[in-house]
Design a protein around this motif. Structure first.
Motif, PDB file in Angstrom:
ATOM      1  N   VAL A 208     -18.110   6.791  -1.923  1.00 52.80           N
ATOM      2  CA  VAL A 208     -16.674   6.939  -1.634  1.00 52.80           C
ATOM      3  C   VAL A 208     -15.897   5.789  -2.276  1.00 52.80           C
ATOM      4  CG1 VAL A 208     -14.952   6.970   0.227  1.00 52.80           C
ATOM      5  CG2 VAL A 208     -17.081   8.237   0.489  1.00 52.80           C
TER       6      VAL A 208
ATOM      7  N   ILE B 271     -10.937  10.220  -5.121  1.00 53.33           N
ATOM      8  CA  ILE B 271     -10.582  10.281  -3.698  1.00 53.33           C
ATOM      9  C   ILE B 271      -9.427   9.306  -3.502  1.00 53.33           C
ATOM     10  CG2 ILE B 271     -11.363   9.723  -1.350  1.00 53.33           C
ATOM     11  CD1 ILE B 271     -14.187  10.501  -2.178  1.00 53.33           C
ATOM     12  N   THR B 272      -8.426   9.741  -2.728  1.00 55.91           N
ATOM     13  CA  THR B 272      -7.276   8.861  -2.477  1.00 55.91           C
ATOM     14  C   THR B 272      -7.540   8.027  -1.232  1.00 55.91           C
ATOM     15  OG1 THR B 272      -5.890  10.610  -3.350  1.00 55.91           O
ATOM     16  CG2 THR B 272      -4.767   8.833  -2.178  1.00 55.91           C
ATOM     17  N   PRO B 273      -7.520   6.698  -1.357  1.00 63.29           N
ATOM     18  CA  PRO B 273      -7.755   5.870  -0.164  1.00 63.29           C
ATOM     19  C   PRO B 273      -6.588   5.947   0.813  1.00 63.29           C
ATOM     20  CG  PRO B 273      -7.272   4.500  -2.075  1.00 63.29           C
ATOM     21  CD  PRO B 273      -7.326   5.905  -2.568  1.00 63.29           C
ATOM     22  N   ASP B 274      -6.885   5.660   2.103  1.00 63.64           N
ATOM     23  CA  ASP B 274      -5.814   5.673   3.111  1.00 63.64           C
ATOM     24  C   ASP B 274      -4.928   4.440   2.967  1.00 63.64           C
ATOM     25  OD1 ASP B 274      -6.890   8.000   4.076  1.00 63.64           O
ATOM     26  OD2 ASP B 274      -8.156   6.989   5.558  1.00 63.64           O
TER      27      ASP B 274
ATOM     28  N   HIS C 136     -14.674   6.887   9.881  1.00 63.75           N
ATOM     29  CA  HIS C 136     -14.106   5.804   9.060  1.00 63.75           C
ATOM     30  C   HIS C 136     -15.182   5.294   8.102  1.00 63.75           C
ATOM     31  CE1 HIS C 136     -10.304   5.486  11.268  1.00 63.75           C
ATOM     32  NE2 HIS C 136     -11.039   5.988  12.243  1.00 63.75           N
TER      33      HIS C 136
ATOM     34  N   LEU D 220      -9.699  -2.104   1.446  1.00 61.56           N
ATOM     35  CA  LEU D 220      -9.682  -0.655   1.223  1.00 61.56           C
ATOM     36  C   LEU D 220     -10.181   0.091   2.465  1.00 61.56           C
ATOM     37  CD1 LEU D 220      -8.955   1.035  -1.358  1.00 61.56           C
ATOM     38  CD2 LEU D 220     -11.400   1.372  -1.629  1.00 61.56           C
ATOM     39  N   HIS D 221      -9.388   1.084   2.868  1.00 59.72           N
ATOM     40  CA  HIS D 221      -9.743   1.918   4.028  1.00 59.72           C
ATOM     41  C   HIS D 221      -9.764   3.377   3.609  1.00 59.72           C
ATOM     42  CE1 HIS D 221      -9.354  -1.012   7.416  1.00 59.72           C
ATOM     43  NE2 HIS D 221      -8.687  -1.679   6.470  1.00 59.72           N
ATOM     44  N   LYS D 222     -10.754   4.103   4.116  1.00 62.40           N
ATOM     45  CA  LYS D 222     -10.767   5.556   3.915  1.00 62.40           C
ATOM     46  C   LYS D 222     -11.508   6.204   5.089  1.00 62.40           C
ATOM     47  CE  LYS D 222     -10.268   9.554   2.098  1.00 62.40           C
ATOM     48  NZ  LYS D 222      -8.934  10.167   1.960  1.00 62.40           N
TER      49      LYS D 222
ATOM     50  N   THR E 265      -3.746   3.306  -8.935  1.00 62.15           N
ATOM     51  CA  THR E 265      -3.160   4.563  -8.458  1.00 62.15           C
ATOM     52  C   THR E 265      -1.860   4.915  -9.177  1.00 62.15           C
ATOM     53  OG1 THR E 265      -2.016   3.365  -6.693  1.00 62.15           O
ATOM     54  CG2 THR E 265      -4.164   4.326  -6.149  1.00 62.15           C
TER      55      THR E 265
ATOM     56  N   CYS F 238     -13.065   6.249  -5.011  1.00 55.26           N
ATOM     57  CA  CYS F 238     -11.711   5.723  -4.769  1.00 55.26           C
ATOM     58  C   CYS F 238     -11.230   4.941  -5.998  1.00 55.26           C
ATOM     59  CB  CYS F 238     -11.700   4.814  -3.547  1.00 55.26           C
ATOM     60  SG  CYS F 238     -11.679   5.695  -1.980  1.00 55.26           S
TER      61      CYS F 238
END
Lengths: 248, 264
Positions: free
Chosen positions: A42, A51-54, A15, A7-9, A66, A46
């Motif tokens: 965060v 919050i929408t993850p990248d 970052h 998971l990235h955000k 999602t 997510c």
């Protein structure tokens, strides 16, 4: 039950999550520790879809978090917010019964109030609190009301965001014990964010240490003290020296 | 070289501000369209709608009444004094009526609603955002747009035209009291002149303006509340910006509607 993969955000150049991998089994109580600003909240938001993850994937009960019906997805969750997040304009019982007065779980007003009073009793509050407003309660009582709201619909998964922040040590202990008892009692899967080590020891089956946006260590609570992980060691002992940079 | 660099910087600043302005307009339009789409899709929250009717409508009556009565009274004095310059003092009832109903009634009520309601909505929702109450709503399977925005916008749409109508009547009565009490007008003739001079289109335009201003006021309060930054400063900024945006949009919408209704 809950699986998070790579998971990235980022918020602009910041970052916050850099490839988080995590797995929480059904009925397990996972506690996520880490310093302030390491992305714990965060990560939790997510998973809930606030919050929408990248990039990366989140699955709950094998289903992509999602996609699909949001209401049905969120109906599985209960959440205790850091500051309680009680609705100021509603009385205590209306806060606790919020989900029970709307949507597919809707009960009559009398039944919803009865359930709310029962849940308030479960978290150690008397029925005379039911008609008061959140602003009239102490911090500890607000946490208990938040806890009662989180468990009102008997969710499969409960998230606790800094459950003992702002409480004295005795009240922290009471809240920790309540959380543990209730999670076991309703057989829920729990995920708790905290940097209070007394909470970790009281609540956790498993612990994950988050730093620099990724999981530095994860394991069962009984291995916490013998991990030989430099990040975890520094955090547990509260040392300024170590791999975690401490700004003085 | 320094001059070129300065010009580049200047143009870049203008470009950034222009892009920012269009981005803001785009976000507000998307928010408004989203609100409209939620109006027609369940679940509906009639109890919240009824509460907002009370908050926006009933509790705004004192400020609307006071604003209207003093404006109507001052308008009568001004028209009398101005009309005396060319022997046209007798037009006071007609000009007070048309001035209040076509322009001052809806605009002043709109601005009072922006001051009282937009600020209150923005501060309330911004505080809810800062204290994670909006997140809590979402986790409790309740869409904040449906639960907070739709009842407020619908209530404003329904109740602000009524407030404008009341403001028009009270404003005309303010002019009536000054004209009959201080300026020597005959009471019956004043009322007859007012009734004869007003046309149905004057009243319709007034109520339509009220509806438009109500929607703008509630929408701006909800939009800036939900866009609020963290902390007390974020709440303060959201409140201030919402009132400024609502006031400017109300005045701009007033001009546009006046063009639509009354341009030759």
């Amino acid at each position: 039950m809950i699986n998070v993969e790579n998971l990235h955000k980022a918020f602009g150049d910041n970052h916050v999550l850099n490839g988080v991998d995590m797995s929480i089994g059904k009925g397990e109580s996972m506690v996520i520790i880490g310093g302030s600003g390491t992305g714990k909240s965060v990560l939790l938001k997510c998973i809930l879809g606030l919050i929408t993850p990248d990039s990366g994937t989140i699955t709950v009960n094998g289903k992509d978090a999602t996609k699909g019906d949001r209401d049905a997805f969120l109906a599985q969750f209960g959440m205790l917010f850091q500051g309680g997040a009680l609705f100021d304009s509603l009385s205590v019982w209306q806060n606790v019964a919020f989900r029970l007065q709307r949507g597919p779980l809707k009960l009559s007003k009398t039944d919803a109030r009865d359930v709310a009073i029962e849940k308030l009793r479960r978290v150690g509050l008397k029925s005379d609190v039911a008609d008061r407003f959140p602003a009239e309660l102490s911090g500890g009582m607000q946490k208990r009301v938040g806890l009662a709201r989180a468990i009102a619909a008997e969710p499969q998964i409960i998230f606790f965001d800094e459950p003992t922040t702002g409480l004295d040590p005795i009240m922290s202990g009471v809240i920790n014990d309540l959380i543990r008892e209730i999670v076991v009692e309703i057989g829920a899967t729990a995920m708790t964010i905290t940097h209070d080590m007394s909470s970790v020891r009281a609540i956790a089956d498993k612990v994950a240490m988050l730093h620099d946006g990724s999981v530095q260590w994860t394991g069962p609570i009984d291995q916490l003290e013998h991990s030989n992980n430099p990040y975890l060691d520094q955090f547990l002992n509260g040392r300024a020296e170590g791999p975690i940079e401490a700004v003085r | 070289m320094i001059l070129v660099s300065w010009i580049n910087g200047f143009l870049a600043a203008i470009g950034a501000a222009t892009l920012g302005m269009f981005a803001s307009i785009g976000r507000v339009v998307i928010f408004a369209l989203s609100t409209i789409s939620h109006i027609f899709r369940p679940p509906f929250y009639p109890k919240e709608f009824a509460q907002q009717l009370l908050h926006i409508g009933y509790f705004s009556l004192p400020v609307v009444g006071l604003t209207a009565v003093f404006t109507g009274a001052a308008l009568a004095l001004q028209i009398y004094a101005g009309g005396a310059r060319f022997n046209a003092e007798a037009v006071v009832p007609q000009i007070v009526a048309v001035g209040m109903v076509r322009e001052l009634g809806p605009v002043l009520v709109g601005l009072m609603i922006a001051a009282r309601v937009t600020s209150s909505i923005a501060a309330e929702i911004a505080t809810m955002k800062v204290t994670e109450q909006l997140d809590a709503l979402t986790t409790l399977s309740t869409n904040p747009m449906k639960y907070l925005t739709v009842p407020r916008v619908l209530a404003a749409l329904c109740v602000v035209p009524i407030l404008v109508g009341i403001g028009d009547i009270i404003g005309i009565m303010g002019g009536y009291f000054v004209a009959t009490g201080r300026l020597g007008f005959n009471a019956a003739a004043y009322l007859q002149n007012t009734a004869d001079f007003l046309e149905i289109m004057d009243i319709i335009s007034s109520l339509v303006k009220g509806a438009a201003f109500g929607v703008i006021a509630a929408l701006m309060g909800c939009y800036y509340g939900m866009q609020s930054d963290r902390g007390a400063q974020g709440v303060g900024k959201a409140t201030k910006t919402s009132v400024v945006a609502a006031s400017v949009l109300i005045l701009a919408a007033n001009y546009t509607l006046t063009e639509l209704f009354f341009s030759a």
